[in-house]
Design a protein around this motif. Structure first.
Motif, PDB file in Angstrom:
ATOM      1  N   ARG A  35      15.910 -30.190  -1.180  1.00  0.00           N
ATOM      2  CA  ARG A  35      16.990 -30.896  -0.494  1.00  0.00           C
ATOM      3  C   ARG A  35      16.516 -32.305  -0.175  1.00  0.00           C
ATOM      4  O   ARG A  35      15.322 -32.591  -0.184  1.00  0.00           O
ATOM      5  CB  ARG A  35      17.395 -30.178   0.783  1.00  0.00           C
ATOM      6  CG  ARG A  35      16.314 -30.125   1.845  1.00  0.00           C
ATOM      7  CD  ARG A  35      16.917 -29.771   3.191  1.00  0.00           C
ATOM      8  NE  ARG A  35      15.908 -29.638   4.219  1.00  0.00           N
ATOM      9  CZ  ARG A  35      15.342 -30.659   4.849  1.00  0.00           C
ATOM     10  NH1 ARG A  35      15.662 -31.903   4.514  1.00  0.00           N
ATOM     11  NH2 ARG A  35      14.445 -30.467   5.789  1.00  0.00           N
ATOM     12  N   GLY A  36      17.480 -33.168   0.125  1.00  0.00           N
ATOM     13  CA  GLY A  36      17.134 -34.547   0.412  1.00  0.00           C
ATOM     14  C   GLY A  36      16.526 -34.695   1.796  1.00  0.00           C
ATOM     15  O   GLY A  36      16.626 -33.796   2.633  1.00  0.00           O
ATOM     16  N   TRP A  37      15.895 -35.847   2.016  1.00  0.00           N
ATOM     17  CA  TRP A  37      15.325 -36.125   3.327  1.00  0.00           C
ATOM     18  C   TRP A  37      16.433 -36.340   4.329  1.00  0.00           C
ATOM     19  O   TRP A  37      17.492 -36.860   3.999  1.00  0.00           O
ATOM     20  CB  TRP A  37      14.448 -37.375   3.257  1.00  0.00           C
ATOM     21  CG  TRP A  37      13.211 -37.164   2.463  1.00  0.00           C
ATOM     22  CD1 TRP A  37      13.042 -37.430   1.134  1.00  0.00           C
ATOM     23  CD2 TRP A  37      11.982 -36.621   2.924  1.00  0.00           C
ATOM     24  NE1 TRP A  37      11.781 -37.089   0.737  1.00  0.00           N
ATOM     25  CE2 TRP A  37      11.107 -36.592   1.819  1.00  0.00           C
ATOM     26  CE3 TRP A  37      11.542 -36.159   4.161  1.00  0.00           C
ATOM     27  CZ2 TRP A  37       9.797 -36.119   1.918  1.00  0.00           C
ATOM     28  CZ3 TRP A  37      10.243 -35.697   4.272  1.00  0.00           C
ATOM     29  CH2 TRP A  37       9.387 -35.676   3.158  1.00  0.00           C
TER      30      TRP A  37
ATOM     31  N   SER B 226      12.426 -41.510  -3.572  1.00  0.00           N
ATOM     32  CA  SER B 226      13.388 -41.126  -2.550  1.00  0.00           C
ATOM     33  C   SER B 226      14.241 -42.309  -2.118  1.00  0.00           C
ATOM     34  O   SER B 226      13.735 -43.324  -1.647  1.00  0.00           O
ATOM     35  CB  SER B 226      12.640 -40.571  -1.335  1.00  0.00           C
ATOM     36  OG  SER B 226      13.460 -40.576  -0.199  1.00  0.00           O
TER      37      SER B 226
END
Lengths: 198, 450
Positions: A35-37, B226
């Motif tokens: 999952r994303g941060w 990210s």
């Protein structure tokens, strides 16, 4: 890994005995989708800063009263009021970054007023202000700080410590004292995305 | 003294502050701006649903009498209002009549473009508000698309330090560059705090060392993978750049200087309440005319959701307060020269006054007014036609009525019922953005610009 214990001599600047908790066997992530941060919300952030600094938060004196600024700014920080908004804005946006830096600076400044002399240290674990880089004790303290602030367990020779070590060296070399270096490290650790994300 | 837009930007560039990734915040450019007009925008939100009968879309109480209420389905309610507020307000523009609480705005009738007979298609506050911010019907309560102010900030505001400022108003960005995100604050004092260095801010040496730490972190593979980490560091740099510009004093309305005292007098600002619409109005004009922002969203009035007996005592004064603030903004913008050509900031700045919907045309059993899908809005400045009323609501229940989008003349048979998106298309088209960038799927109400 067995517990790492430092026991140093007593005195005014005596570092506390420090126990690094043993790492537990990591849970298996096999088959679990990634999952994303996600950013901490304001309450989590406030609690986390107080926890890692050993009780120091973001406060300001206004009219003779100590005002808790995360509470005073919760509208601007996107905390829901359940009238016009029901979901917290968790974007790591510009205002969040500004106020995070303010909070970190204030909490770290207050912490460093007492950190060198208290026994239950949050940052200067096992070191005194007279310890200057390069020093194995400082490397151990950095390793402990990364675990406390970011939940990252790095060995003292891990390259991941290099940027943090460089910060201490840079500030010490320019200011000729370690107190501002530790304070800057504290701010750097709290304003780092590894601190406020999970 | 307010610095000129040109000198501010020159000074900002001169600071040479760069983001962690090498690009100065104020220089980030959107790709396809094309040729656009030099326009600025203030969106003034009347929070809670305004009573159009008291302001923008009144009815003559001698015609819409109590004994005809069951036929007209309209109760002006003027007889319940205080003495002095029971009659319509005539203006210098023939045919442009307002309700008893239009306040100082009536003085500017020849500059105003009033759009009546709009439909909001909802009776829910959040839906109406988000519809008017984005020009698109929300999905449930979830806003769809970007705010118009975000789109305008994206296309026009790439050189402003804070392209979009929003005080106590929601803002959405689903498809525009991040520099167009609103700096959204709950009060003007919070804005000052955001622009001012922290009380215990690190000194330069320590600050540079922390910056270096972030830069080193930014080079690691994990961060590059990210979006969260990357955007976190970019926003951190943007925050530092903004503080470095030293804009905080521009909004320090509590300061005891002659300049700030005059500003407090003009807008009726209390130093003890910088969340007030008064402080927001002053901040909006300062942000625009100081070259800080391209678009500003503000709350001109609040607590308008008067379902009970407080309607008679509160609704009118609250919307009148908002209209008075808009009049004060018009006065100030008109008094400030924009260039040497004799034009003023008002010639380049459009104020849009809006609310999520109107209120019911009949009083309820509690002597208040509930929600109604009909609406109106007002635009002024920045090339908008002045002294005109476009469209109109019906004389039975004030229902929305279609209008010719080119002329604003009502036409129940062939006209288009106007919604926010028609107005947004008109604003964007006038600015020079003819493509339907907001996916509004509506034709522009070109009558706004003549």
């Amino acid at each position: 890994m067995s517990p790492l214990i430092w026991l140093l001599a007593c005195g005014d600047n005596t570092p506390a005995a420090v126990v690094i908790p043993e790492e537990k066997t990591p849970l298996s992530t096999e088959g679990i989708p990634g999952r994303g941060w996600r950013r901490m919300n304001v309450d989590q952030l406030r609690s986390s800063i107080e926890r890692v600094t050993g009780g120091f938060g973001w406060t300001e004196e206004q009219g003779g009263q100590q005002v808790e600024l995360f509470a005073a700014l919760e509208g601007t920080l996107g905390k829901p009021d359940y009238l016009s908004a029901t979901e917290e804005d968790l974007l790591p946006g510009l205002l969040f970054q500004k106020f995070l830096e303010d909070a970190a600076s204030t909490a770290c400044h207050a912490m460093m007023e007492v950190e060198p002399t208290r026994t239950d240290r949050a940052l200067m674990v096992g070191v005194v202000l007279e310890d200057v880089p390069p020093s194995p004790k400082i490397d151990e303290a950095l390793s402990a700080a990364l675990l406390r602030f970011h939940g990252r367990r790095l060995a003292v020779d891990d390259p991941g410590l290099d940027p943090y070590r460089a910060l201490l060296v840079e500030v010490y070399s320019r200011r000729g004292a370690m107190a501002p270096a530790w304070e800057a490290l504290c701010v750097g650790l709290i304003t780092h995305p590894d601190f406020y994300s999970y | 003294m307010i610095p000129s837009r040109r000198s501010l930007l020159r000074g900002a560039v001169g600071t040479g502050v760069l983001s962690a990734f090498g690009a100065p915040l104020i220089r980030r450019a959107r790709g396809a701006a094309g040729e656009t007009k030099d326009r600025y925008f203030i969106f003034a939100y009347f929070n809670g649903g305004w009573d159009l009968l008291l302001g923008l879309d009144p009815r003559d109480p001698t015609i819409f009498r109590d004994d005809l209420r069951k036929v007209t389905l309209i109760d002006t309610g003027y007889s319940y209002l205080p003495v002095g507020y029971q009659n319509l307000v005539e203006t210098s523009v023939p045919g442009m009549t307002f309700g008893p609480y239009i306040g100082d705005l009536a003085r500017h009738a020849e500059k105003l473009c009033v759009v009546r007979g709009m439909s909001m298609d909802t009776l829910t506050h959040e839906v109406g508000r988000r519809r008017y911010l984005t020009g698109r019907a929300p999905s449930g309560l979830q806003a769809q698309g970007s705010s118009l102010s975000t789109i305008l900030a994206s296309y026009l505001g790439k050189n402003e330090p804070v392209p979009q400022l929003s005080v106590r108003v929601e803002s959405y960005n689903t498809d525009q560059p991040s520099y167009a995100n609103a700096i959204r604050v709950a009060s003007v004092s919070d804005l000052v705090r955001a622009l001012r260095p922290g009380a215990d801010a690190l000194v330069d040496v320590e600050k540079a060392a922390v910056d270096a730490l972030m830069y080193q972190t930014g080079r690691c593979e994990k961060v590059h993978r990210s979006d969260f980490f990357r955007s976190s560091l970019e926003f951190r740099s943007a925050a530092q750049e903004l503080v470095a510009l030293g804009l905080d004093d521009t909004f320090d309305f509590g300061a005891y200087t002659d300049e700030m005292e005059a500003l407090r007098d003009r807008y009726g600002i209390s130093t003890g309440d910088l969340t007030s619409p008064n402080a927001q109005a002053a901040a909006a004009v300062r942000a625009i005319t100081s070259g800080i922002s391209r678009t500003v969203c503000m709350e001109a009035a609040r607590d308008l959701d008067t379902h009970g007996p407080e309607w008679a005592s509160s609704q009118g004064p609250r919307i009148e307060g908002g209209f008075n603030l808009i009049a004060a903004m018009i006065d100030e913008l008109a008094s400030l020269p924009y260039s040497d050509a004799g034009d003023s900031w008002l010639d380049h700045t459009t104020i849009v006054a809006f609310s999520e919907f109107g209120r019911s045309t009949l009083l309820n059993s509690s002597s208040g007014r509930d929600h109604n899908i009909h609406n109106a809005c007002m635009l002024v400045g920045g090339g908008v036609r002045g002294g005109v009323v476009l469209g109109g609501s019906s004389d039975v229940g004030m229902a929305p009525v279609g209008m010719d989008l080119a002329t604003g003349i009502t036409s129940a048979e062939s006209g288009t019922v106007v919604k926010p998106e028609h107005i947004f298309r008109a604003i964007l088209t006038d600015v020079g953005i003819t493509e339907d960038v907001g996916d509004y799927r509506a034709e522009p109400l070109t009558a706004i610009y003549g």
